[in-house]
Design an enzyme around this catalytic site. Structure first.
Site, PDB file in Angstrom:
ATOM      1  N   ARG A  47       0.836  -1.218   0.000  1.00  0.00           N
ATOM      2  CA  ARG A  47       0.000   0.000   0.000  1.00  0.00           C
ATOM      3  C   ARG A  47       0.864   1.259   0.000  1.00  0.00           C
ATOM      4  NH1 ARG A  47      -2.329   1.615   4.522  1.00  0.00           N
ATOM      5  NH2 ARG A  47      -2.575  -0.521   5.282  1.00  0.00           N
ATOM      6  N   TYR A  98     -15.480  19.227 -14.734  1.00  0.00           N
ATOM      7  CA  TYR A  98     -15.995  17.870 -14.942  1.00  0.00           C
ATOM      8  C   TYR A  98     -17.068  17.566 -13.885  1.00  0.00           C
ATOM      9  CZ  TYR A  98     -16.029  12.817 -14.312  1.00  0.00           C
ATOM     10  OH  TYR A  98     -16.407  11.524 -14.132  1.00  0.00           O
ATOM     11  N   ASP A 169      -6.364  20.982 -13.071  1.00  0.00           N
ATOM     12  CA  ASP A 169      -6.678  19.693 -13.688  1.00  0.00           C
ATOM     13  C   ASP A 169      -6.228  19.800 -15.148  1.00  0.00           C
ATOM     14  OD1 ASP A 169      -7.873  17.558 -15.052  1.00  0.00           O
ATOM     15  OD2 ASP A 169      -9.526  17.435 -13.625  1.00  0.00           O
ATOM     16  N   LYS A 194      -7.488   9.077 -19.292  1.00  0.00           N
ATOM     17  CA  LYS A 194      -7.766   9.718 -20.582  1.00  0.00           C
ATOM     18  C   LYS A 194      -6.524   9.658 -21.492  1.00  0.00           C
ATOM     19  CE  LYS A 194     -11.889  10.807 -19.006  1.00  0.00           C
ATOM     20  NZ  LYS A 194     -11.975  10.128 -17.708  1.00  0.00           N
TER      21      LYS A 194
HETATM   22  N1  PLP Z   1     -10.909  15.338 -14.483  1.00  0.00           N
HETATM   23  C1  PLP Z   1     -11.435  15.414 -15.707  1.00  0.00           C
HETATM   24  C2  PLP Z   1     -11.230  16.651 -16.526  1.00  0.00           C
HETATM   25  C3  PLP Z   1     -12.183  14.343 -16.233  1.00  0.00           C
HETATM   26  O1  PLP Z   1     -12.714  14.448 -17.460  1.00  0.00           O
HETATM   27  C4  PLP Z   1     -12.368  13.185 -15.427  1.00  0.00           C
HETATM   28  C5  PLP Z   1     -13.161  12.036 -15.918  1.00  0.00           C
HETATM   29  O2  PLP Z   1     -13.833  12.120 -16.926  1.00  0.00           O
HETATM   30  C6  PLP Z   1     -11.815  13.157 -14.146  1.00  0.00           C
HETATM   31  C7  PLP Z   1     -11.071  14.245 -13.717  1.00  0.00           C
HETATM   32  C8  PLP Z   1     -11.993  11.975 -13.247  1.00  0.00           C
HETATM   33  O3  PLP Z   1     -11.115  10.958 -13.603  1.00  0.00           O
HETATM   34  P1  PLP Z   1     -11.409   9.377 -13.426  1.00  0.00           P
HETATM   35  O4  PLP Z   1     -12.609   9.053 -14.257  1.00  0.00           O
HETATM   36  O5  PLP Z   1     -10.133   8.750 -13.884  1.00  0.00           O
HETATM   37  O6  PLP Z   1     -11.679   9.141 -11.977  1.00  0.00           O
END
Ligand code: PLP
Length: 358
Positions: A47, A98, A169, A194
């Protein structure tokens, strides 16, 4: 002696995070399946550490210019970053972040963990004003799916001067197109799921930080909460990262080739593109036409998520949690690596038929 020329980021994407070049050493750090390690070393327990995570973290940390920690998902990475805040802290975030990010922020606010203020991230004056007494400025740029772009050069120094932790982000831009730590941000988060992993077969997240104290706090949180990635996921994400520069270059070139054709199509009311990257959002007249369009494509896949080698699209308001200010007819296109003419032929046929339902 002259300094050696620094390696280009595309070279570093290929080279960083490999075992030392020794006879018979593998070129890649393998998938290390271990819940425990021999006592007395640094790793001790699965972990806390894993060599497959470390290889990925070294590579992404190098590209973003900071120290990286891998997490189980983008959402787990976001949760760990919000955990840095004391109870009751004020957080300023884009109203079009998001949906999962907004949901997590709202959930924390509802439970009294933080105070949330949502802003139009393109309105720099409003962002700066809101940040005056905030503990954290959360930026997503470009936003998902509105594709709004924040003026990092204006809002990051202002928020820092006001004493806020600045988080970006960077999922849509990737370090190839935007490096927030160089712009003064403290923390970068990624949905590795992504573009970085890039093949729609991995869920993973990452945080990259400039400051050692943030790194140590996040490392402790990850070990305590246990939101760790599986070693195979880390291996696959690093394999994906190796080809990110060529994948992104191709996706961006195709997106830009599709733009004028989409703009000229009579059914498309609006085309949104942040000026870079492989994501394009188009706005059709209403939900019914957009639903009909996404059901008619053959080569593109109707699916959520983005950034994979295959082209996908989605009407975002099909999710009840999507912001009501996102148009009902907005369809987000994630441009993949297929030939641009094949992608266009499929879009054109589906758009034209969707305009005239039988
Ligand atoms: N940040 C953005 C801009 C996203 O588009 C997403 C998911 O679509 C996330 C964070 C969350 O990531 P995860 O789906 O890998 O948990």
């Amino acid at each position: 002696m002259a300094e050696p020329r620094p390696l280009d980021i595309s070279t570093r994407a290929v080279t960083v995070g490999r075992p030392a070049a020794e006879p018979d050493a593998p070129l890649n750090v393998p998938v290390v399946l271990a819940s425990t390690y021999g006592a007395g070393g640094e790793a001790e327990y699965g972990r806390y550490a894993n060599p497959s995570w470390t290889a990925f973290e070294d590579a992404l940390g190098d590209l973003e210019g900071g120290r990286c920690l891998a997490f189980a998902s983008g959402m787990a990475a976001i949760a760990a970053v919000l955990d840095l805040l004391p109870a009751g802290a004020r957080v300023v975030a884009p109203r079009h972040s998001y949906t999962g990010t907004i949901a997590q922020l709202r959930d924390s606010a509802a439970r009294g963990r933080l105070v949330l203020e949502l802003v139009d991230i393109t309105d720099s004056a409003a962002v700066v004003a809101a940040t005056a007494d905030a503990a954290m400025l959360w930026i997503e740029s470009p936003t998902n799916p509105a594709l709004e772009v924040a003026d990092l050069a204006t809002v990051v120094p202002a928020a820092k001067a006001a004493g806020a932790i600045v988080v970006v982000d960077n999922t849509f831009a990737t370090p190839l197109l935007q490096r927030p730590l160089e712009a003064g941000a403290d923390i970068v988060v990624h949905s590795v799921t992504k573009y970085l992993a890039g093949h729609s077969d991995v869920l993973m997240g990452a945080v990259v930080v400039a400051d050692r104290s943030h790194h140590d706090a996040l490392l402790s949180t990850r070990g305590l909460r246990g939101a760790i990635p599986a070693p195979l996921e880390a291996f696959l994400a690093l394999r994906g990262l190796r080809t990110l520069p060529v994948r992104l270059e191709r996706a961006q070139a195709t997106a830009q080739a599709l733009l004028p054709r989409l703009e000229a199509h009579p059914v498309v009311e609006e085309v949104r593109y942040p000026g870079f990257g492989g994501i394009v959002s188009i706005v059709l007249a209403d939900a019914a036409i957009a639903d009909d369009f996404v059901a008619r494509v053959r080569l593109w896949r109707h699916a959520t998520s983005l950034g994979g080698v295959e082209s996908t699209l989605e009407r975002r308001r099909r999710w009840p949690a999507e912001a009501p200010t996102i148009p009902e007819g907005l369809v987000r296109l994630s441009v993949g690596l297929e030939h641009p003419d094949d992608l266009w032929a499929d879009l054109d046929a589906a758009l034209t038929k969707a305009a005239r339902p039988a």
